[in-house]
Design a protein around this motif. Structure first.
Motif, PDB file in Angstrom:
ATOM      1  N   MET A   1      -0.831   9.489  -5.540  1.00 30.16           N
ATOM      2  CA  MET A   1      -1.416   9.462  -4.426  1.00 30.16           C
ATOM      3  C   MET A   1      -2.946   9.527  -4.838  1.00 30.16           C
ATOM      4  O   MET A   1      -3.885   8.696  -4.073  1.00 30.16           O
ATOM      5  N   TRP A   2      -3.377  10.051  -5.735  1.00 30.89           N
ATOM      6  CA  TRP A   2      -4.743   9.866  -6.306  1.00 30.89           C
ATOM      7  C   TRP A   2      -5.398   8.402  -6.351  1.00 30.89           C
ATOM      8  O   TRP A   2      -6.426   8.159  -6.015  1.00 30.89           O
ATOM      9  N   GLY A   3      -4.365   7.790  -7.231  1.00 30.21           N
ATOM     10  CA  GLY A   3      -4.824   6.451  -7.392  1.00 30.21           C
ATOM     11  C   GLY A   3      -4.849   5.666  -6.108  1.00 30.21           C
ATOM     12  O   GLY A   3      -5.877   4.531  -6.007  1.00 30.21           O
ATOM     13  N   LYS A   4      -4.220   5.718  -5.280  1.00 32.19           N
ATOM     14  CA  LYS A   4      -4.069   5.020  -4.107  1.00 32.19           C
ATOM     15  C   LYS A   4      -5.028   5.425  -3.158  1.00 32.19           C
ATOM     16  O   LYS A   4      -5.644   4.706  -2.392  1.00 32.19           O
ATOM     17  N   THR A   5      -5.526   6.564  -3.165  1.00 26.58           N
ATOM     18  CA  THR A   5      -6.529   6.904  -2.085  1.00 26.58           C
ATOM     19  C   THR A   5      -8.088   6.605  -2.703  1.00 26.58           C
ATOM     20  O   THR A   5      -9.077   6.914  -1.678  1.00 26.58           O
ATOM     21  N   GLN A   6      -8.220   6.495  -3.896  1.00 32.28           N
ATOM     22  CA  GLN A   6      -9.589   6.242  -4.448  1.00 32.28           C
ATOM     23  C   GLN A   6     -10.139   4.979  -3.944  1.00 32.28           C
ATOM     24  O   GLN A   6      -9.505   3.740  -3.681  1.00 32.28           O
ATOM     25  N   ASN A   7     -11.506   5.104  -3.292  1.00 35.62           N
ATOM     26  CA  ASN A   7     -11.969   4.015  -2.933  1.00 35.62           C
ATOM     27  C   ASN A   7     -11.228   3.194  -1.730  1.00 35.62           C
ATOM     28  O   ASN A   7     -11.103   2.246  -1.370  1.00 35.62           O
ATOM     29  N   SER A   8     -10.401   4.108  -0.855  1.00 36.58           N
ATOM     30  CA  SER A   8      -9.576   3.867   0.272  1.00 36.58           C
ATOM     31  C   SER A   8      -8.611   2.699  -0.201  1.00 36.58           C
ATOM     32  O   SER A   8      -8.225   1.832   0.474  1.00 36.58           O
ATOM     33  N   GLY A   9      -8.058   2.821  -1.560  1.00 32.48           N
ATOM     34  CA  GLY A   9      -6.813   1.893  -2.021  1.00 32.48           C
ATOM     35  C   GLY A   9      -7.593   0.726  -2.549  1.00 32.48           C
ATOM     36  O   GLY A   9      -6.942  -0.162  -2.938  1.00 32.48           O
ATOM     37  N   GLN A  10      -9.107   0.408  -2.610  1.00 30.76           N
ATOM     38  CA  GLN A  10      -9.629  -0.957  -2.818  1.00 30.76           C
ATOM     39  C   GLN A  10      -9.917  -0.670  -4.373  1.00 30.76           C
ATOM     40  O   GLN A  10     -11.207  -0.971  -4.351  1.00 30.76           O
ATOM     41  N   ILE A  11      -9.166  -0.569  -5.095  1.00 31.16           N
ATOM     42  CA  ILE A  11      -9.230  -0.242  -6.544  1.00 31.16           C
ATOM     43  C   ILE A  11      -8.352  -0.710  -7.562  1.00 31.16           C
ATOM     44  O   ILE A  11      -7.010  -0.691  -6.850  1.00 31.16           O
ATOM     45  N   CYS A  12      -8.308  -1.150  -8.698  1.00 29.51           N
ATOM     46  CA  CYS A  12      -7.366  -1.524  -9.549  1.00 29.51           C
ATOM     47  C   CYS A  12      -6.267  -0.885  -9.906  1.00 29.51           C
ATOM     48  O   CYS A  12      -5.222  -1.162 -10.299  1.00 29.51           O
ATOM     49  N   ILE A  13      -6.473   0.491  -9.840  1.00 30.52           N
ATOM     50  CA  ILE A  13      -5.176   1.503 -10.303  1.00 30.52           C
ATOM     51  C   ILE A  13      -4.477   1.928  -8.925  1.00 30.52           C
ATOM     52  O   ILE A  13      -3.511   2.596  -8.939  1.00 30.52           O
ATOM     53  N   ALA A  14      -4.899   1.286  -7.649  1.00 30.49           N
ATOM     54  CA  ALA A  14      -4.010   1.530  -6.522  1.00 30.49           C
ATOM     55  C   ALA A  14      -2.800   1.022  -6.494  1.00 30.49           C
ATOM     56  O   ALA A  14      -2.629  -0.035  -6.463  1.00 30.49           O
ATOM     57  N   PRO A  15      -1.660   1.600  -6.543  1.00 33.70           N
ATOM     58  CA  PRO A  15      -0.338   1.262  -6.327  1.00 33.70           C
ATOM     59  C   PRO A  15      -0.022   0.649  -5.077  1.00 33.70           C
ATOM     60  O   PRO A  15      -0.489   1.405  -4.054  1.00 33.70           O
ATOM     61  N   ASP A  16       0.731  -0.616  -5.020  1.00 36.54           N
ATOM     62  CA  ASP A  16       1.040  -1.114  -3.937  1.00 36.54           C
ATOM     63  C   ASP A  16       2.585  -0.495  -3.155  1.00 36.54           C
ATOM     64  O   ASP A  16       2.453  -0.667  -1.895  1.00 36.54           O
ATOM     65  N   TYR A  17       3.335  -0.166  -3.847  1.00 36.96           N
ATOM     66  CA  TYR A  17       4.546   0.479  -3.608  1.00 36.96           C
ATOM     67  C   TYR A  17       5.083   1.328  -4.633  1.00 36.96           C
ATOM     68  O   TYR A  17       4.808   1.540  -5.810  1.00 36.96           O
ATOM     69  N   VAL A  18       6.036   2.148  -4.094  1.00 34.55           N
ATOM     70  CA  VAL A  18       6.827   2.946  -5.079  1.00 34.55           C
ATOM     71  C   VAL A  18       8.336   2.597  -4.858  1.00 34.55           C
ATOM     72  O   VAL A  18       8.787   2.395  -3.686  1.00 34.55           O
ATOM     73  N   LEU A  19       8.919   2.365  -5.858  1.00 34.30           N
ATOM     74  CA  LEU A  19      10.482   2.022  -5.750  1.00 34.30           C
ATOM     75  C   LEU A  19      11.396   3.539  -5.982  1.00 34.30           C
ATOM     76  O   LEU A  19      11.085   4.390  -6.816  1.00 34.30           O
TER      77      LEU A  19
END
Length: 94
Positions: free
Chosen positions: A1-19
């Motif tokens: 969640m940390w990576g997804k919420t950095q810069n509102s998800g507008q960052i290269c480490i923001a995951p798009d989904y979780v399997l």
């Protein structure tokens, strides 16, 4: 969640989904919600720790993706502030 919420998800480490398996899914959603509350204390809109969408064009693009989706967490937005609350849609098959 940390990576997804950095810069509102507008960052290269923001995951798009979780399997994950259906067995894990409900527990995962619970922990996502818990992590967001730890990060922002239900104040994502008023905290300086949560960014905004970069432009109205991208705000509209993201909010259009949320239309007709079942929202599991979040979903609130404000076009005047380019704010979109951390949101998780429910894509479970019925």
């Amino acid at each position: 969640m940390w990576g997804k919420t950095q810069n509102s998800g507008q960052i290269c480490i923001a995951p798009d989904y979780v399997l994950c398996s259906k067995i894990v899914q409900e527990r995962f959603i619970h922990y996502v919600d818990k992590a967001l509350k730890e990060f922002f204390n239900d104040r994502a809109k008023t905290t300086d720790d949560y960014g905004r969408i970069v432009s109205i064009k991208h705000f509209d693009r993201v909010t259009n993706m949320l239309k007709n989706q079942k929202i599991a967490i979040g979903g609130h937005s404000d076009p005047q502030d380019l704010f979109i609350h951390p949101t998780r849609t429910d894509r479970r098959k019925s």
